[in-house]
Design a protein around this motif. Structure first.
Motif, PDB file in Angstrom:
ATOM      1  N   SER A  72       0.811  -1.216   0.000  1.00 17.25           N
ATOM      2  CA  SER A  72       0.000   0.000   0.000  1.00 17.25           C
ATOM      3  C   SER A  72       0.847   1.269   0.000  1.00 17.25           C
ATOM      4  CB  SER A  72      -0.945   0.005   1.207  1.00 17.25           C
ATOM      5  OG  SER A  72      -0.205  -0.073   2.420  1.00 17.25           O
ATOM      6  N   SER A  73       2.042   1.207   0.579  1.00 18.54           N
ATOM      7  CA  SER A  73       2.890   2.402   0.633  1.00 18.54           C
ATOM      8  C   SER A  73       3.411   2.803  -0.743  1.00 18.54           C
ATOM      9  CB  SER A  73       4.072   2.167   1.583  1.00 18.54           C
ATOM     10  OG  SER A  73       4.892   1.102   1.113  1.00 18.54           O
ATOM     11  N   LEU A  74       3.442   1.840  -1.681  1.00 16.97           N
ATOM     12  CA  LEU A  74       3.966   2.133  -3.008  1.00 16.97           C
ATOM     13  C   LEU A  74       2.944   2.842  -3.889  1.00 16.97           C
ATOM     14  CD1 LEU A  74       5.875  -1.216  -3.757  1.00 16.97           C
ATOM     15  CD2 LEU A  74       6.791   0.927  -2.853  1.00 16.97           C
ATOM     16  N   VAL A  75       1.677   2.781  -3.520  1.00 19.07           N
ATOM     17  CA  VAL A  75       0.635   3.407  -4.340  1.00 19.07           C
ATOM     18  C   VAL A  75      -0.165   4.426  -3.537  1.00 19.07           C
ATOM     19  CG1 VAL A  75       0.416   1.430  -5.884  1.00 19.07           C
ATOM     20  CG2 VAL A  75      -0.981   1.525  -3.802  1.00 19.07           C
ATOM     21  N   GLU A  76       0.414   4.901  -2.438  1.00 21.40           N
ATOM     22  CA  GLU A  76      -0.326   5.831  -1.578  1.00 21.40           C
ATOM     23  C   GLU A  76      -0.605   7.158  -2.259  1.00 21.40           C
ATOM     24  OE1 GLU A  76       3.716   7.258   0.832  1.00 21.40           O
ATOM     25  OE2 GLU A  76       2.055   6.284   1.885  1.00 21.40           O
ATOM     26  N   ASP A  77       0.176   7.481  -3.325  1.00 25.91           N
ATOM     27  CA  ASP A  77      -0.107   8.701  -4.061  1.00 25.91           C
ATOM     28  C   ASP A  77      -1.290   8.527  -5.005  1.00 25.91           C
ATOM     29  OD1 ASP A  77       1.398   6.875  -5.538  1.00 25.91           O
ATOM     30  OD2 ASP A  77       2.155   8.444  -6.880  1.00 25.91           O
ATOM     31  N   ILE A  78      -1.730   7.268  -5.200  1.00 24.11           N
ATOM     32  CA  ILE A  78      -2.916   6.987  -6.014  1.00 24.11           C
ATOM     33  C   ILE A  78      -4.150   6.859  -5.135  1.00 24.11           C
ATOM     34  CG2 ILE A  78      -3.980   5.379  -7.643  1.00 24.11           C
ATOM     35  CD1 ILE A  78      -1.193   4.565  -8.528  1.00 24.11           C
ATOM     36  N   ILE A  79      -4.039   6.014  -4.110  1.00 20.22           N
ATOM     37  CA  ILE A  79      -5.156   5.773  -3.197  1.00 20.22           C
ATOM     38  C   ILE A  79      -4.626   5.095  -1.941  1.00 20.22           C
ATOM     39  CG2 ILE A  79      -5.714   3.470  -4.080  1.00 20.22           C
ATOM     40  CD1 ILE A  79      -8.679   4.187  -3.713  1.00 20.22           C
ATOM     41  N   SER A  80      -5.310   5.276  -0.845  1.00 19.33           N
ATOM     42  CA  SER A  80      -4.945   4.603   0.401  1.00 19.33           C
ATOM     43  C   SER A  80      -5.700   3.282   0.475  1.00 19.33           C
ATOM     44  CB  SER A  80      -5.278   5.481   1.614  1.00 19.33           C
ATOM     45  OG  SER A  80      -5.043   4.766   2.816  1.00 19.33           O
ATOM     46  N   LEU A  81      -5.011   2.192   0.166  1.00 23.33           N
ATOM     47  CA  LEU A  81      -5.647   0.880   0.197  1.00 23.33           C
ATOM     48  C   LEU A  81      -6.056   0.495   1.614  1.00 23.33           C
ATOM     49  CD1 LEU A  81      -3.411  -1.125  -2.326  1.00 23.33           C
ATOM     50  CD2 LEU A  81      -5.722  -0.238  -2.684  1.00 23.33           C
ATOM     51  N   ASP A  82      -5.311   0.983   2.595  1.00 23.24           N
ATOM     52  CA  ASP A  82      -5.664   0.691   3.991  1.00 23.24           C
ATOM     53  C   ASP A  82      -7.018   1.302   4.349  1.00 23.24           C
ATOM     54  OD1 ASP A  82      -3.314  -0.706   4.340  1.00 23.24           O
ATOM     55  OD2 ASP A  82      -2.206   1.026   5.134  1.00 23.24           O
ATOM     56  N   GLU A  83      -7.248   2.524   3.859  1.00 28.04           N
ATOM     57  CA  GLU A  83      -8.540   3.164   4.140  1.00 28.04           C
ATOM     58  C   GLU A  83      -9.682   2.446   3.416  1.00 28.04           C
ATOM     59  OE1 GLU A  83      -8.416   7.287   3.282  1.00 28.04           O
ATOM     60  OE2 GLU A  83      -6.901   7.761   4.811  1.00 28.04           O
ATOM     61  N   VAL A  84      -9.412   2.016   2.192  1.00 23.61           N
ATOM     62  CA  VAL A  84     -10.432   1.272   1.448  1.00 23.61           C
ATOM     63  C   VAL A  84     -10.783  -0.027   2.182  1.00 23.61           C
ATOM     64  CG1 VAL A  84     -10.945   0.059  -0.702  1.00 23.61           C
ATOM     65  CG2 VAL A  84      -9.728   2.236  -0.766  1.00 23.61           C
ATOM     66  N   LYS A  85      -9.759  -0.720   2.660  1.00 24.39           N
ATOM     67  CA  LYS A  85      -9.989  -1.956   3.397  1.00 24.39           C
ATOM     68  C   LYS A  85     -10.771  -1.688   4.683  1.00 24.39           C
ATOM     69  CE  LYS A  85      -7.609  -5.988   5.322  1.00 24.39           C
ATOM     70  NZ  LYS A  85      -6.286  -6.646   5.552  1.00 24.39           N
ATOM     71  N   GLU A  86     -10.438  -0.591   5.346  1.00 24.04           N
ATOM     72  CA  GLU A  86     -11.146  -0.230   6.577  1.00 24.04           C
ATOM     73  C   GLU A  86     -12.619   0.056   6.305  1.00 24.04           C
ATOM     74  OE1 GLU A  86     -10.886   3.115  10.182  1.00 24.04           O
ATOM     75  OE2 GLU A  86      -9.331   3.001   8.630  1.00 24.04           O
ATOM     76  N   ASP A  87     -12.898   0.774   5.202  1.00 25.35           N
ATOM     77  CA  ASP A  87     -14.290   1.076   4.852  1.00 25.35           C
ATOM     78  C   ASP A  87     -15.061  -0.200   4.530  1.00 25.35           C
ATOM     79  OD1 ASP A  87     -13.779   3.745   5.187  1.00 25.35           O
ATOM     80  OD2 ASP A  87     -13.464   4.164   3.054  1.00 25.35           O
ATOM     81  N   MET A  88     -14.415  -1.126   3.834  1.00 22.44           N
ATOM     82  CA  MET A  88     -15.072  -2.387   3.498  1.00 22.44           C
ATOM     83  C   MET A  88     -15.313  -3.232   4.750  1.00 22.44           C
ATOM     84  SD  MET A  88     -13.205  -3.550  -0.061  1.00 22.44           S
ATOM     85  CE  MET A  88     -13.422  -2.609  -1.582  1.00 22.44           C
ATOM     86  N   THR A  89     -14.345  -3.229   5.641  1.00 18.91           N
ATOM     87  CA  THR A  89     -14.489  -3.986   6.890  1.00 18.91           C
ATOM     88  C   THR A  89     -15.599  -3.400   7.756  1.00 18.91           C
ATOM     89  OG1 THR A  89     -12.128  -4.540   6.830  1.00 18.91           O
ATOM     90  CG2 THR A  89     -13.274  -4.845   8.924  1.00 18.91           C
ATOM     91  N   THR A  90     -15.762  -2.071   7.699  1.00 14.69           N
ATOM     92  CA  THR A  90     -16.835  -1.416   8.447  1.00 14.69           C
ATOM     93  C   THR A  90     -18.200  -1.902   7.988  1.00 14.69           C
ATOM     94  OG1 THR A  90     -15.479   0.561   8.825  1.00 14.69           O
ATOM     95  CG2 THR A  90     -17.864   0.806   9.043  1.00 14.69           C
ATOM     96  N   VAL A  91     -18.349  -2.124   6.685  1.00 17.49           N
ATOM     97  CA  VAL A  91     -19.604  -2.655   6.150  1.00 17.49           C
ATOM     98  C   VAL A  91     -19.896  -4.023   6.756  1.00 17.49           C
ATOM     99  CG1 VAL A  91     -20.766  -3.469   4.068  1.00 17.49           C
ATOM    100  CG2 VAL A  91     -19.421  -1.369   4.001  1.00 17.49           C
ATOM    101  N   LEU A  92     -18.885  -4.874   6.816  1.00 13.56           N
ATOM    102  CA  LEU A  92     -19.067  -6.213   7.396  1.00 13.56           C
ATOM    103  C   LEU A  92     -19.383  -6.137   8.882  1.00 13.56           C
ATOM    104  CD1 LEU A  92     -18.908  -9.304   7.084  1.00 13.56           C
ATOM    105  CD2 LEU A  92     -16.447  -9.128   7.537  1.00 13.56           C
TER     106      LEU A  92
END
Length: 258
Positions: A72-92
């Motif tokens: 995720s650190s290599l593409v943080e200038d594109i998107i925060s994959l950690d935040e996306v994962k957190e949002d998806m986990t929140t749904v669950l």
């Protein structure tokens, strides 16, 4: 005695002659150890066996080759994959919470803790406005004497919940008869569980769609391969959460239907 020795030497004397008489194919056959009973028998031809991969093995290999794991650190200038994962986990997590609070066939005072009452001052959990207790296994009492002005709102919240409740008001006391757990009631709860599962998948798709839209905005500053890999990573994360939603729904449906 001499004749016996001569009979033993005869195979050795015949070997040079056999090399010239036999065909080239036969002459290449290795001879067994000297004096063995089957010294001149041809060995059995070797059998070639081809091993084929099973469908299950092919599917497993295909699934493994298709997975990506981007740092995720290599593409943080594109998107925060950690935040996306957190949002998806929140749904669950929200789905699990809905299942626990809204879909229970067990009767206890805590069964009403999740009820949210809308008042003029805002929204409050029922347990903060009234004292909940069990009068009997078939009756729950809610004492609203601390906030009598919220009695009507609390009664409405109980009636509009998904628990099939029909509360009765006696002053500041709300009597909540506990519905009998029938097969029909179980099936209705299972339907509600499916609706909540579909709602969670809709929320998950929105999270995925928003994330992909954000990634596409960065396609001018990054290679197509990089953008494609990030999108694939997001889809993979969404697929994993969707599988967990299905597992939660299957377990809750089994619990409700008995």
């Amino acid at each position: 005695m001499a004749l016996n020795h001569l009979s033993l030497l005869r195979p050795l004397l015949c070997q040079p002659l056999l090399r010239h008489v036999r065909s080239p194919l036969t002459s290449r056959v290795s001879l067994r150890p000297l004096l063995a009973p089957d010294a001149f028998h041809h060995p059995a031809p070797a059998v070639c066996i081809r091993l084929y991969a099973t469908k299950k093995a092919k599917a497993k290999a295909k699934g493994q080759s298709g997975k990506v794991n981007i740092n995720s650190s290599l593409v943080e200038d594109i998107i925060s994959l950690d935040e996306v994962k957190e949002d998806m986990t929140t749904v669950l997590d929200s789905l699990k919470d809905d299942f626990t609070r809204n879909l229970s066939i067990r009767t206890s005072p805590g069964a009403l803790d999740h009820i949210v009452v809308t008042t003029q001052d805002g929204k409050f959990p029922l347990k903060q406005l009234g004292q909940i207790s069990m009068k009997s296994p078939q009756l729950i009492m809610v004492n609203m004497s601390s906030f009598p002005e919220a009695t009507a709102a609390a009664t409405r919240a109980l009636r509009e919940s998904s628990m099939n409740l029909n509360p009765e008001v006696d002053g500041t006391i709300i009597k909540v008869p506990v519905p009998k757990v029938t097969r029909e009631h179980r099936e209705n709860l299972a339907k509600v569980a499916k609706q909540l599962g579909n709602k969670a998948k809709d929320s998950l798709r929105r999270v995925r769609s928003n994330a992909v839209t954000q990634v596409k905005k960065a396609k001018e500053a990054h290679s197509e391969d990089t953008i494609r890999l990030v999108e694939k990573q997001i889809q993979q994360m969404a697929d994993n959460i969707a599988a967990d939603i299905d597992k939660q729904l299957a377990a809750k449906t089994k619990e409700l239907l008995g």
